[in-house]
Design a protein around this motif. Structure first.
Motif, PDB file in Angstrom:
ATOM      1  N   LEU A  99     -67.378 -21.215 -48.419  1.00  0.00           N
ATOM      2  CA  LEU A  99     -67.399 -21.620 -46.784  1.00  0.00           C
ATOM      3  C   LEU A  99     -65.882 -21.919 -46.414  1.00  0.00           C
ATOM      4  N   THR A 100     -65.228 -22.380 -47.296  1.00  0.00           N
ATOM      5  CA  THR A 100     -63.831 -22.838 -46.729  1.00  0.00           C
ATOM      6  C   THR A 100     -63.101 -21.330 -46.221  1.00  0.00           C
ATOM      7  N   SER A 101     -63.216 -20.295 -47.259  1.00  0.00           N
ATOM      8  CA  SER A 101     -62.587 -18.978 -46.750  1.00  0.00           C
ATOM      9  C   SER A 101     -62.849 -18.634 -45.504  1.00  0.00           C
ATOM     10  N   ILE A 102     -64.223 -18.675 -45.187  1.00  0.00           N
ATOM     11  CA  ILE A 102     -64.827 -18.246 -44.116  1.00  0.00           C
ATOM     12  C   ILE A 102     -64.207 -19.031 -42.905  1.00  0.00           C
ATOM     13  N   ALA A 103     -64.094 -20.446 -43.086  1.00  0.00           N
ATOM     14  CA  ALA A 103     -63.234 -21.266 -42.023  1.00  0.00           C
ATOM     15  C   ALA A 103     -61.782 -20.893 -41.889  1.00  0.00           C
ATOM     16  N   ARG A 104     -61.290 -20.575 -43.246  1.00  0.00           N
ATOM     17  CA  ARG A 104     -60.059 -20.550 -43.117  1.00  0.00           C
ATOM     18  C   ARG A 104     -59.426 -19.080 -42.346  1.00  0.00           C
ATOM     19  N   SER A 105     -60.414 -18.248 -42.268  1.00  0.00           N
ATOM     20  CA  SER A 105     -60.251 -16.748 -41.801  1.00  0.00           C
ATOM     21  C   SER A 105     -60.441 -16.961 -40.066  1.00  0.00           C
ATOM     22  N   GLY A 106     -60.963 -18.084 -39.721  1.00  0.00           N
ATOM     23  CA  GLY A 106     -61.174 -18.298 -38.120  1.00  0.00           C
ATOM     24  C   GLY A 106     -62.375 -18.799 -37.710  1.00  0.00           C
ATOM     25  N   ALA A 107     -63.490 -18.798 -38.612  1.00  0.00           N
ATOM     26  CA  ALA A 107     -64.743 -19.227 -37.948  1.00  0.00           C
ATOM     27  C   ALA A 107     -64.772 -20.627 -37.590  1.00  0.00           C
ATOM     28  N   GLY A 108     -65.289 -20.919 -36.576  1.00  0.00           N
ATOM     29  CA  GLY A 108     -65.492 -22.508 -36.200  1.00  0.00           C
ATOM     30  C   GLY A 108     -66.967 -22.739 -36.429  1.00  0.00           C
ATOM     31  N   ILE A 109     -67.812 -21.985 -36.604  1.00  0.00           N
ATOM     32  CA  ILE A 109     -69.183 -22.316 -36.867  1.00  0.00           C
ATOM     33  C   ILE A 109     -69.802 -21.182 -38.044  1.00  0.00           C
ATOM     34  N   ILE A 110     -70.590 -21.634 -38.786  1.00  0.00           N
ATOM     35  CA  ILE A 110     -70.870 -20.822 -39.834  1.00  0.00           C
ATOM     36  C   ILE A 110     -72.390 -20.911 -40.250  1.00  0.00           C
ATOM     37  N   LEU A 111     -73.112 -19.615 -39.917  1.00  0.00           N
ATOM     38  CA  LEU A 111     -74.462 -19.832 -40.300  1.00  0.00           C
ATOM     39  C   LEU A 111     -74.740 -19.423 -41.713  1.00  0.00           C
ATOM     40  N   THR A 112     -75.392 -20.411 -42.481  1.00  0.00           N
ATOM     41  CA  THR A 112     -75.233 -20.631 -44.013  1.00  0.00           C
ATOM     42  C   THR A 112     -76.494 -20.986 -44.600  1.00  0.00           C
ATOM     43  N   VAL A 136     -69.390 -15.574 -30.135  1.00  0.00           N
ATOM     44  CA  VAL A 136     -69.114 -14.493 -30.664  1.00  0.00           C
ATOM     45  C   VAL A 136     -69.544 -14.300 -32.177  1.00  0.00           C
ATOM     46  N   MET A 137     -70.309 -13.570 -32.743  1.00  0.00           N
ATOM     47  CA  MET A 137     -70.338 -13.643 -34.118  1.00  0.00           C
ATOM     48  C   MET A 137     -69.883 -12.133 -34.908  1.00  0.00           C
ATOM     49  N   VAL A 138     -69.647 -12.681 -36.112  1.00  0.00           N
ATOM     50  CA  VAL A 138     -69.207 -11.619 -37.136  1.00  0.00           C
ATOM     51  C   VAL A 138     -70.246 -11.851 -38.339  1.00  0.00           C
ATOM     52  N   LYS A 139     -70.597 -10.806 -38.802  1.00  0.00           N
ATOM     53  CA  LYS A 139     -71.728 -10.803 -39.889  1.00  0.00           C
ATOM     54  C   LYS A 139     -71.916  -9.451 -40.905  1.00  0.00           C
ATOM     55  N   PRO A 140     -71.769  -9.592 -42.151  1.00  0.00           N
ATOM     56  CA  PRO A 140     -71.689 -10.843 -42.835  1.00  0.00           C
ATOM     57  C   PRO A 140     -70.299 -11.342 -42.818  1.00  0.00           C
ATOM     58  N   ALA A 141     -70.272 -12.357 -43.520  1.00  0.00           N
ATOM     59  CA  ALA A 141     -68.880 -13.216 -43.376  1.00  0.00           C
ATOM     60  C   ALA A 141     -67.952 -13.061 -44.444  1.00  0.00           C
ATOM     61  N   GLY A 142     -68.269 -13.277 -45.692  1.00  0.00           N
ATOM     62  CA  GLY A 142     -67.450 -13.334 -46.758  1.00  0.00           C
ATOM     63  C   GLY A 142     -66.889 -11.813 -47.019  1.00  0.00           C
ATOM     64  N   PRO A 143     -67.411 -10.883 -47.050  1.00  0.00           N
ATOM     65  CA  PRO A 143     -66.763  -9.546 -47.015  1.00  0.00           C
ATOM     66  C   PRO A 143     -66.148  -8.996 -45.871  1.00  0.00           C
ATOM     67  N   TYR A 144     -66.223  -9.778 -44.752  1.00  0.00           N
ATOM     68  CA  TYR A 144     -65.596  -9.381 -43.618  1.00  0.00           C
ATOM     69  C   TYR A 144     -64.601 -10.386 -43.035  1.00  0.00           C
ATOM     70  N   LEU A 145     -63.784 -11.141 -43.938  1.00  0.00           N
ATOM     71  CA  LEU A 145     -62.695 -12.035 -43.237  1.00  0.00           C
ATOM     72  C   LEU A 145     -61.906 -11.479 -42.397  1.00  0.00           C
ATOM     73  N   ASP A 146     -61.319 -10.250 -42.612  1.00  0.00           N
ATOM     74  CA  ASP A 146     -60.413  -9.723 -41.859  1.00  0.00           C
ATOM     75  C   ASP A 146     -60.994  -9.386 -40.337  1.00  0.00           C
ATOM     76  N   VAL A 147     -62.244  -9.192 -40.409  1.00  0.00           N
ATOM     77  CA  VAL A 147     -62.675  -9.118 -38.986  1.00  0.00           C
ATOM     78  C   VAL A 147     -62.890 -10.307 -38.226  1.00  0.00           C
ATOM     79  N   ILE A 148     -63.034 -11.255 -39.243  1.00  0.00           N
ATOM     80  CA  ILE A 148     -63.165 -12.790 -38.642  1.00  0.00           C
ATOM     81  C   ILE A 148     -61.675 -13.113 -37.947  1.00  0.00           C
ATOM     82  N   SER A 149     -60.776 -12.994 -38.788  1.00  0.00           N
ATOM     83  CA  SER A 149     -59.654 -13.182 -38.121  1.00  0.00           C
ATOM     84  C   SER A 149     -59.005 -12.264 -37.255  1.00  0.00           C
ATOM     85  N   ALA A 150     -59.218 -11.163 -37.080  1.00  0.00           N
ATOM     86  CA  ALA A 150     -58.833 -10.336 -36.157  1.00  0.00           C
ATOM     87  C   ALA A 150     -59.549 -10.609 -34.743  1.00  0.00           C
ATOM     88  N   VAL A 151     -60.959 -11.043 -34.810  1.00  0.00           N
ATOM     89  CA  VAL A 151     -61.768 -11.436 -33.640  1.00  0.00           C
ATOM     90  C   VAL A 151     -61.280 -12.842 -33.035  1.00  0.00           C
TER      91      VAL A 151
END
Ligand code: PBG
Ligand code: ZN
Length: 331
Positions: free
Chosen positions: A300-313, A246-261
């Motif tokens: 990119l570190t912030s996106i990974a830290r919030s819980g994403a294991g794969i990053i489209l960038t 499952v993907m969350v998009k955008p990433a950086g402005p939605y880090l709370d969504v990434i960690s919730a997912v």
């Protein structure tokens, strides 16, 4: 006895080698996926004005870019097609001779060791730029599903490793899953853009993919930026329909969504650092207002830290190179 507390977090920050050892987040090139834009024709590399370093590429010019990504250890590429012609229904989306199926075949034939993702949406293929077929001025959800399914099967036929629907129609994962299974692709993975927000950060992409809606917006199908619990409803639904990631998009402005997912599911969580996030960093760096490489890695570190294991960038290859040279630099 000293009055100072015994706890001194600075002890573990004293040298680069200590910091490296205690790091809680580790980026790796294999977690990056590079978005690429494919056009018909030969020897074409049209620079995308709002995305420095990114191009609309014909297949002959695409292959070296994919090869460079693969050599840097990047995990995948995701392909967006710009067809020669667009129509009301977006029929180009499932044309087996369209830019995306041809590019998938060419990458597979090249034998490069990298996964190939196919984005599935109608907006690059419709004359009106909407993500599905229109009924009046509304995108008709259920009438769009069979078209998405046809496109997914065309990309599967070409050899895609991951099918990634980005349209945000309800029920699309089920429609695509059953069409893939009927066509014999029950082993082929789906990464659903489950929580895709109606975002201003997609601006540069719409130049790149020539996919801006001719009228109106995408607010009736993409998610409202105000909502995070609703993202979990979308994710749950997509998993029930057979999504593998499952993907969350955008990433950086939605880090709370990434960690919730991340806290809710046990499948890979993917995040898309979108065109606007990329372009903002590039524009500020070009003005010497920020250190571009440093902010690239920090974002990119912030996106990974919030819980994403794969990053489209769009930074995939550059960040991968940076990771392999970083150790010597930080000593
Ligand atoms: C198409 C699609 C979009 C993006 C990925 N797939 C644009 C949109 O929904 O308007 C955005 C990617 C980016 O901005 O980098 N549905
Ligand atoms: Zn779309």
């Amino acid at each position: 006895m000293s009055m100072f507390p015994v706890v001194r977090p600075r002890r573990l920050r004293a040298s680069a080698k200590l910091r490296r050892m205690v790091a809680e987040t580790r980026l790796h090139p294999a977690m990056f996926v590079l978005p690429l834009f494919v056009v018909p024709g030969e020897d074409i590399a049209n620079p995308i004005r709002s995305m420095p370093g990114n191009f609309q590429l014909s297949i002959d010019r695409l292959i070296p870019v994919v090869a460079e990504a693969a050599a840097a250890g990047v995990g995948g590429v995701i392909l967006f097609g710009i067809p020669a012609e667009k129509d009301e229904e977006g029929t180009g989306a499932w044309d087996p001779a369209g830019p995306v199926p041809e590019a998938i075949r060419a990458i597979k034939e090249s034998g490069l060791d990298i996964t190939v993702w196919a984005d599935v949406c109608m907006c690059e293929y419709t004359s009106h730029g909407h993500c599905g077929v229109l009924r009046g001025e509304i995108v008709d959800n259920d009438a769009t599903l069979p078209l998405l399914a046809r496109a997914a099967v065309a990309y599967a036929d070409a050899g895609a490793d991951v099918i990634a629907p980005s349209d945000m129609m309800d029920g699309r994962v089920a429609a695509i899953r059953s069409a893939l299974d009927d066509a014999g692709y029950n082993e082929l993975a789906i990464c659903s853009y489950s929580a895709k927000y109606a975002s201003g950060y997609y601006g540069p992409f719409r130049d790149a993919a020539d996919s801006a809606p001719a009228f109106g917006d995408r607010n009736t199908h993409q998610m409202d930026p105000n909502n995070v619990r609703e993202a979990l409803v979308e994710v749950e639904q997509d998993l029930a329909e057979g999504a593998d990631m499952v993907m969350v998009k955008p990433a950086g402005p939605y880090l709370d969504v990434i960690s919730a997912v991340r806290a809710t599911v046990d499948v890979p969580v993917v995040a898309y650092q979108v065109s606007g996030e990329f372009s903002m960093i590039e524009a500020a760096a070009a003005n010497d207002w920020i250190d571009g490489d440093r902010v690239m890695m920090e974002s990119l570190t912030s996106i990974a830290r919030s819980g994403a294991g794969i990053i489209l960038t769009y930074f995939a290859t550059r960040a991968a190179h940076k990771l392999t040279t970083q150790k010597s630099e930080s000593q």
